[in-house]
Write an enzyme that holds these catalytic residues in place. Structure first.
Site, PDB file in Angstrom:
ATOM      1  N   GLU A 190      10.494   0.838  10.008  1.00 45.77           N
ATOM      2  CA  GLU A 190      11.442   1.920   9.698  1.00 45.77           C
ATOM      3  C   GLU A 190      10.705   3.212   9.996  1.00 45.77           C
ATOM      4  OE1 GLU A 190      14.505   1.464   8.691  1.00 45.77           O
ATOM      5  OE2 GLU A 190      14.567  -0.526   7.795  1.00 45.77           O
TER       6      GLU A 190
ATOM      7  N   GLY B 222       3.753   3.326  13.618  1.00 46.28           N
ATOM      8  CA  GLY B 222       4.583   2.147  13.864  1.00 46.28           C
ATOM      9  C   GLY B 222       4.250   1.485  15.194  1.00 46.28           C
TER      10      GLY B 222
ATOM     11  N   LYS C  66       0.836  -1.206   0.000  1.00 46.98           N
ATOM     12  CA  LYS C  66       0.000   0.000   0.000  1.00 46.98           C
ATOM     13  C   LYS C  66       0.874   1.261   0.000  1.00 46.98           C
ATOM     14  CE  LYS C  66      -1.838   2.841   3.022  1.00 46.98           C
ATOM     15  NZ  LYS C  66      -1.975   4.102   2.282  1.00 46.98           N
TER      16      LYS C  66
ATOM     17  N   GLY D 292       7.225   4.523   8.033  1.00 47.66           N
ATOM     18  CA  GLY D 292       6.340   5.657   8.263  1.00 47.66           C
ATOM     19  C   GLY D 292       6.622   6.269   9.611  1.00 47.66           C
ATOM     20  N   SER D 293       5.603   6.879  10.182  1.00 47.24           N
ATOM     21  CA  SER D 293       5.811   7.632  11.420  1.00 47.24           C
ATOM     22  C   SER D 293       5.903   6.695  12.625  1.00 47.24           C
ATOM     23  CB  SER D 293       4.654   8.610  11.612  1.00 47.24           C
ATOM     24  OG  SER D 293       3.452   7.889  11.683  1.00 47.24           O
ATOM     25  N   THR D 294       6.536   7.188  13.669  1.00 53.84           N
ATOM     26  CA  THR D 294       6.699   6.393  14.888  1.00 53.84           C
ATOM     27  C   THR D 294       5.336   6.087  15.515  1.00 53.84           C
ATOM     28  OG1 THR D 294       8.914   7.237  15.219  1.00 53.84           O
ATOM     29  CG2 THR D 294       7.808   6.377  17.168  1.00 53.84           C
TER      30      THR D 294
ATOM     31  N   GLU E 271      10.341  15.194  15.615  1.00 53.42           N
ATOM     32  CA  GLU E 271      10.587  15.192  14.179  1.00 53.42           C
ATOM     33  C   GLU E 271       9.656  16.199  13.503  1.00 53.42           C
ATOM     34  OE1 GLU E 271       9.259  11.766  11.875  1.00 53.42           O
ATOM     35  OE2 GLU E 271      11.155  11.806  10.788  1.00 53.42           O
TER      36      GLU E 271
ATOM     37  N   CYS F  53      13.587  10.747   6.248  1.00 57.85           N
ATOM     38  CA  CYS F  53      13.543  10.232   7.617  1.00 57.85           C
ATOM     39  C   CYS F  53      14.860  10.474   8.334  1.00 57.85           C
ATOM     40  CB  CYS F  53      13.215   8.751   7.580  1.00 57.85           C
ATOM     41  SG  CYS F  53      14.249   7.879   6.409  1.00 57.85           S
TER      42      CYS F  53
HETATM   43  P1  NAP Z   1       2.514   7.669   8.289  1.00 58.95           P
HETATM   44  O1  NAP Z   1       1.457   8.655   8.485  1.00 58.95           O
HETATM   45  O2  NAP Z   1       2.903   6.805   9.408  1.00 58.95           O
HETATM   46  O3  NAP Z   1       2.089   6.797   7.036  1.00 58.95           O
HETATM   47  C1  NAP Z   1       2.883   5.764   6.491  1.00 58.95           C
HETATM   48  C2  NAP Z   1       1.985   4.786   5.756  1.00 58.95           C
HETATM   49  O4  NAP Z   1       1.141   4.123   6.703  1.00 58.95           O
HETATM   50  C3  NAP Z   1       1.041   5.440   4.772  1.00 58.95           C
HETATM   51  O5  NAP Z   1       0.878   4.581   3.667  1.00 58.95           O
HETATM   52  C4  NAP Z   1      -0.232   5.557   5.585  1.00 58.95           C
HETATM   53  O6  NAP Z   1      -1.385   5.682   4.806  1.00 58.95           O
HETATM   54  C5  NAP Z   1      -0.213   4.262   6.347  1.00 58.95           C
HETATM   55  N1  NAP Z   1      -1.028   4.254   7.568  1.00 58.95           N
HETATM   56  C6  NAP Z   1      -1.570   5.302   8.248  1.00 58.95           C
HETATM   57  N2  NAP Z   1      -2.233   4.869   9.338  1.00 58.95           N
HETATM   58  C7  NAP Z   1      -2.116   3.519   9.361  1.00 58.95           C
HETATM   59  C8  NAP Z   1      -2.578   2.490  10.240  1.00 58.95           C
HETATM   60  N3  NAP Z   1      -3.291   2.762  11.326  1.00 58.95           N
HETATM   61  N4  NAP Z   1      -2.266   1.208   9.965  1.00 58.95           N
HETATM   62  C9  NAP Z   1      -1.516   0.901   8.885  1.00 58.95           C
HETATM   63  N5  NAP Z   1      -1.063   1.822   8.003  1.00 58.95           N
HETATM   64  C10 NAP Z   1      -1.348   3.130   8.237  1.00 58.95           C
HETATM   65  O7  NAP Z   1       3.873   8.362   7.808  1.00 58.95           O
HETATM   66  P2  NAP Z   1       4.028   9.436   6.652  1.00 58.95           P
HETATM   67  O8  NAP Z   1       3.575  10.736   7.204  1.00 58.95           O
HETATM   68  O9  NAP Z   1       3.444   8.936   5.373  1.00 58.95           O
HETATM   69  O10 NAP Z   1       5.607   9.424   6.438  1.00 58.95           O
HETATM   70  C11 NAP Z   1       6.468  10.201   7.156  1.00 58.95           C
HETATM   71  C12 NAP Z   1       7.138   9.388   8.261  1.00 58.95           C
HETATM   72  O11 NAP Z   1       7.831   8.279   7.705  1.00 58.95           O
HETATM   73  C13 NAP Z   1       8.185  10.177   8.992  1.00 58.95           C
HETATM   74  O12 NAP Z   1       8.056   9.980  10.373  1.00 58.95           O
HETATM   75  C14 NAP Z   1       9.496   9.599   8.492  1.00 58.95           C
HETATM   76  O13 NAP Z   1      10.558   9.735   9.364  1.00 58.95           O
HETATM   77  C15 NAP Z   1       9.123   8.185   8.271  1.00 58.95           C
HETATM   78  N6  NAP Z   1      10.050   7.536   7.325  1.00 58.95           N
HETATM   79  C16 NAP Z   1      10.965   6.637   7.822  1.00 58.95           C
HETATM   80  C17 NAP Z   1      11.861   6.015   6.970  1.00 58.95           C
HETATM   81  C18 NAP Z   1      12.864   5.047   7.500  1.00 58.95           C
HETATM   82  O14 NAP Z   1      13.426   4.311   6.705  1.00 58.95           O
HETATM   83  N7  NAP Z   1      13.099   5.000   8.787  1.00 58.95           N
HETATM   84  C19 NAP Z   1      11.817   6.280   5.597  1.00 58.95           C
HETATM   85  C20 NAP Z   1      10.877   7.196   5.124  1.00 58.95           C
HETATM   86  C21 NAP Z   1       9.993   7.806   6.014  1.00 58.95           C
HETATM   87  P3  NAP Z   1      -1.906   7.162   4.406  1.00 58.95           P
HETATM   88  O15 NAP Z   1      -0.881   7.746   3.518  1.00 58.95           O
HETATM   89  O16 NAP Z   1      -3.167   6.920   3.734  1.00 58.95           O
HETATM   90  O17 NAP Z   1      -2.038   7.911   5.714  1.00 58.95           O
END
Ligand code: NAP
Ligand code: MG
Length: 487
Positions: A266, A249, A192, A244-246, A397, A300
């Protein structure tokens, strides 16, 4: 013409150098890619994805729900048991190579679509996202028939169906990080993409279709957070890989606890970039800019906390301010642009909220005067000095082009300060002394530490975090090990 300290300064208007969009093909509407076919979402609902640089709608994308996820998991299970896990590994490798080559052939199209959908500069999507994504497929294709050498003296088995959920900052690259090792190890996939950046994953689905990969081996289900949650909660998924976000996660970790599903996370970061007084200062300043501003801070591992040794702090800050004044913010499709658009209105609001908090906390803000396009979501590069370790802007962050600057006197002090966050994803060290680099790399609690450079990636090298930045590694053999059972 503007003046600076009474010296006339010419504000250069760069000649337009726009990457064209006539060679790309975007459909008005995209369905779900399940079992090798394009399938309408069972809800009948679609959502729009926009170009954050000008707020124009690019396409409508299917909103997949639990039923669709179930279809995708069933297709992945069938493909796993009947085709993919029983196919000779050398044959699997051929498909993965074919996907890599098709991606390369369509690299320009992928780069332009990534820039349109995500707002990142064409320089970044052309030079980083797309080539690295192709290289991940090439790299893992090479391992597919050599798993017994990757894990010597062990019997290597695949896991089954992998559910993969990715964020919006590196949409195609994150899809490649996830799909390539999963396929190489003999697993099938339900992926997804993020809701604001689904288009390159759907283009990848077209490429996968064109590659002739057996139906159901890779399924792409677009949607929102609940679509992701449906993948996490599906009982027939064997492994979840999440970037994605902590916060999300943590929710996922709770949801899979006790289910027997394998999990890699991650997550976020608040990475430190450390400049010592013996560092090549100009090179370090450029590294700081590259580490946080060239990508709108949407990385990230962005070097979002700068620590400068006190005796060179004034010099470094003056040089940083000068360099910020020469950065070009605007249309991400322009090859001259250094800072593109913020990915979404919500993300821009989050960044602005943190900038406000920083000012309220008493930190001193600096932004260069630069013109901001009227339409679209943009944030000028922002520095904060006079920052305390306990300030919210130094702890949380922000995920935007906002850099906090603190000073230090001794090595022990900077190690203590750099480690003092809940995260541990990456760090950068700028110094002339090799011994100091080795000392810091062992004491900084970060998954990746760059020395005299920043934000360098390679498919052969593992990436991942400590503490609240997650666990598990992607890239290299470590990345492969998340997708195998060693018996
Ligand atoms: P996010 O809000 O956590 O979303 C990540 C993904 O998870 C999206 O596809 C999101 O869908 C989905 N999602 C949302 N709620 C969910 C749930 N309850 N259950 C399962 N999946 C769910 O993060 P983001 O704002 O897209 O990305 C930014 C974050 O990613 C930052 O914190 C960044 O540091 C982190 N990141 C980490 C790495 C690494 O390798 N450590 C790499 C890149 C990014 P929707 O888009 O529809 O909300
Ligand atoms: Mg978009």
């Amino acid at each position: 013409m503007a003046t600076k300290k009474n010296i006339p300064v010419v504000e250069w208007e760069y000649a337009p150098s726009l990457e064209g969009t006539s060679h790309i093909q975007l459909k008005k509407q995209y369905d779900l890619f399940i079992d090798g076919k394009w399938v309408k979402p069972s809800s009948g609902k679609y959502f729009q994805t926009i170009n954050p640089a000008n707020e124009e709608v690019l396409s409508e994308v299917a909103y997949g729900n639990e039923k669709d996820v179930d279809l995708a998991v069933k297709a992945a299970r069938k493909a796993y048991t009947e085709v993919w896990s029983v196919m000779p590994a050398a044959e699997r490798a051929k498909y993965i190579y074919r996907i890599a080559r098709l991606m390369q052939e369509r690299a320009r199209e992928l780069a332009v679509i990534e820039t349109l959908d995500a707002g990142k500069t064409i320089r970044e999507s052309r030079d980083i996202d797309v080539p690295l994504a192709c290289n991940h497929f090439f790299y893992y294709a090479g391992w597919a028939d050599k798993l017994e050498y990757a894990f010597p003296n062990r019997k290597v088995e695949s896991i089954g169906v992998a559910g993969q959920i990715i964020p919006w900052n590196f949409p195609l690259l994150m899809a490649a990080w996830k799909i390539a090792p999963a396929l190489a190890a003999g697993n099938t996939v339900v992926l997804k993409p993020a809701e604001t950046t689904p288009l390159t994953a759907l283009k990848l689905a077209e490429i996968i279709e064109a590659s002739g990969l057996p139906a159901g081996v890779v399924n792409i289900v677009t949607g929102f957070g609940d679509t992701g949650a449906a993948i996490v909660n599906h009982t027939d998924v064997d492994k979840i890989a999440f970037t994605g976000s902590t916060n999300v996660g943590k929710m996922i970790q709770k949801a899979v606890a006790g289910t027997g599903k394998k999990l890699t996370l991650e997550l976020g970061g608040k990475s430190a970039n450390i400049i010592f007084d013996d560092a090549p200062i100009d090179q370090a300043v450029e590294g700081i800019i590259n580490g946080i501003f060239f990508n709108q801070g949407h990385v990230c591992c962005a070097g979002s906390r700068l620590f400068v040794q006190e005796n060179v702090a004034d010099k470094v800050i003056a040089k940083l301010k000068d360099r910020l004044n020469s950065l070009y913010l605007g249309n991400p499709l322009d090859k001259n642009t250094d800072i593109g658009a913020i990915n979404s209105k919500e993300q821009l609001e989050t960044i602005n909220k943190y900038i406000k908090i920083g000012k309220q906390e008493g930190a001193e803000m600096y932004q260069p005067s630069c013109s901001i396009p009227k339409k679209g979501f943009y944030c000028p590069p922002t520095l904060f000095t006079n920052v305390a370790q306990s300030n919210v802007i130094a702890q949380e962050e922000i995920f935007g082009p906002v850099l906090t600057i603190q000073t230090f006197r001794t090595v022990d002090e900077v190690i203590q300060k750099a480690n003092n966050t809940p995260f541990g994803l990456a760090a950068g060290v700028w110094t002339d002394k090799g011994s100091r680099i080795f000392n810091l790399t062992t004491k900084l609690r970060a998954g990746v530490i760059w020395a005299n450079t920043y934000n360098k990636f390679d498919p052969t090298s593992p990436f991942g975090g400590y503490k609240e930045s997650g666990f598990g590694r992607e890239g290299g053999l470590h990345g492969l090990s998340s997708y195998v059972k060693l018996v």
